[in-house]
Design an enzyme around this catalytic site. Sequence first.
Site, PDB file in Angstrom:
ATOM      1  N   HIS A  72      22.213  -2.525  69.987  1.00  0.00           N
ATOM      2  CA  HIS A  72      20.837  -2.571  70.484  1.00  0.00           C
ATOM      3  C   HIS A  72      19.946  -2.556  69.247  1.00  0.00           C
ATOM      4  CE1 HIS A  72      22.136  -0.746  74.595  1.00  0.00           C
ATOM      5  NE2 HIS A  72      22.194  -2.074  74.603  1.00  0.00           N
ATOM      6  N   GLU A  85      17.659   0.364  67.910  1.00  0.00           N
ATOM      7  CA  GLU A  85      18.225   1.697  67.748  1.00  0.00           C
ATOM      8  C   GLU A  85      18.853   1.781  66.356  1.00  0.00           C
ATOM      9  OE1 GLU A  85      19.110   1.760  72.546  1.00  0.00           O
ATOM     10  OE2 GLU A  85      20.793   2.042  71.162  1.00  0.00           O
ATOM     11  N   HIS A 134      24.343   4.381  68.991  1.00  0.00           N
ATOM     12  CA  HIS A 134      23.116   3.995  69.676  1.00  0.00           C
ATOM     13  C   HIS A 134      22.034   5.029  69.392  1.00  0.00           C
ATOM     14  CE1 HIS A 134      24.717   0.712  72.334  1.00  0.00           C
ATOM     15  NE2 HIS A 134      25.844   1.264  71.933  1.00  0.00           N
ATOM     16  N   GLU A 174      25.292   8.543  70.898  1.00  0.00           N
ATOM     17  CA  GLU A 174      23.829   8.460  70.914  1.00  0.00           C
ATOM     18  C   GLU A 174      23.316   9.423  69.844  1.00  0.00           C
ATOM     19  OE1 GLU A 174      22.094   6.441  72.747  1.00  0.00           O
ATOM     20  OE2 GLU A 174      23.490   5.749  74.298  1.00  0.00           O
TER      21      GLU A 174
END
Length: 530
Positions: A168, A171, A277, A356
């Site tokens: 992504h 990110e 991410h 994350e």
Amino acid sequence: MRRALLLIFICILPLNLGFSADEVEIFAQRPEIYFRFQIQFHADISKITRIVSIDNIVDDTVYAYANRSEFEQFKTLNIRYEILPPPSLITRVKMSGSVGKSKNWDSYPTYPAYRNMMMQFAADYPALCRVDSIGESVQGRGIFCAVISNNVQSEAAEPEVLYTSTMHGDETTGYILMLRLIDHLLTNYGLDKQVTELVDNLEIWINPLANPDGTYFNGDSTVYGATRTNANGIDLNRNFPDPEEGEHPDGNAWQPETIAMMGLAEHQNFILSANFHGGAELLNYPWDCWEGRHADDDWLIRLCRQYADTVHAHSPTGYLTDRNNGITNGYEWCKIHGGRQDYMTYYWHGREVTIEISEVKMPTAEEISLYWEYNRAALLYYLAAALSGMRGEIRTDRDLSGMQIRIVGHERDNSWAVPDRDFGDFYRLCLPGVYQLNVSTGAETVLFDQVIVTDAAATRINLVIGDPTPGDINGDGNIDIADILLIQNFIDGRSVPGSEQINAADWNDDGVLNQEDRDMLLRFVQYLYP
């Protein structure tokens, strides 16, 4: 993924199906729109996640991205929503156009500086690092991997691990952390015991930037305004083959960036991987696509818990504590299809976790230095997990591609291990315990009883199936101490091998007969079953 603060609501729209003037303007400038909406029941997400790209779920509020066609479909659901500013436009970031300035780690590199930094790693450490281009993005930017090992210019029978970030494009925390990890491994080899052991015993692949077009959406000179999607407006983490939905779960053709990763997975044998991410702070483990748990669910939980607990020991209170104090099962958080985590775990029998790394998707580079300090130790411990469980080598004249290494009574959903097609080495990551191991060629099966696995180094189990020509130097049908003595005689010059003996003695198939071949043969015999 989370946006609880710093939100400026552009508009609150009534229930209608046409695009507002604001939406038309957004799609004229960007390939995606960022918005939020509320749901009454978590089950409603199962339908919505097939339409738009869910970014995060906080209580009953869903944050999502959509390209133009996806947003058109979403609007037919008649759900009230709020358009939000793109996270990558909230903060101005500092950029550096040279490798030297970028390695101060207080700025983001321009795309040319990133490319040059990767090449410089290989140039400065040719014995430890090479850089492979595994493909190109839609707009022709390179997708690079740094490969780090103490024998990086040749293939060897060792576990292969993969870190990749920023599929992504907006990110970006992991992007800089991966560059810094490459630098850390190379500059500390021979100086730091843990780093040296990892580089000596693993083949480490690091891809800092999986979606360069998204990250550099506004041009090679800045990451400001980066997009989640690639240049075609496709979310790459919904574009992979899916265990439940098949080859094209998002209804789109595989993107060049997706094809590059799929090709890499096919040609390597990654036993452990992670993709980074941003937008939340947790580790997400398989499965994402369905409710059933992975056969190694307990092992995955332990892996993620160790990472989170290590981070907690090196960071301020409150960091990496989302969901279950920093870890979650993917399906329980948000069901998705087409994610790379499930693709790598299901289709290639690996173990991949989604990390994350920061609630802020695009922090300032100065802030990223803090994330490095929080995560440095955990990043290394995660790689070391590939050295646990069971491992071995198979010497055979049979087709290795059809072989399966199974823990008896345990496997499901493609959880078994497969051997490397080049060397026959295999790795079965698992918790400590006593296991029965089944090695199947399709035509025959070898059963290992009472395989004891501890928390120490991986338990080794080597075996010969069929014709043991590789290693059977004296041609007696066995691989044993007699072959080791014979190869030593060849190396010392006390006898001269024939051509068939040379082929059998060249264990690593590098065209040279030397002490490395002898040592590898000795290690194989040492752990040979039965």
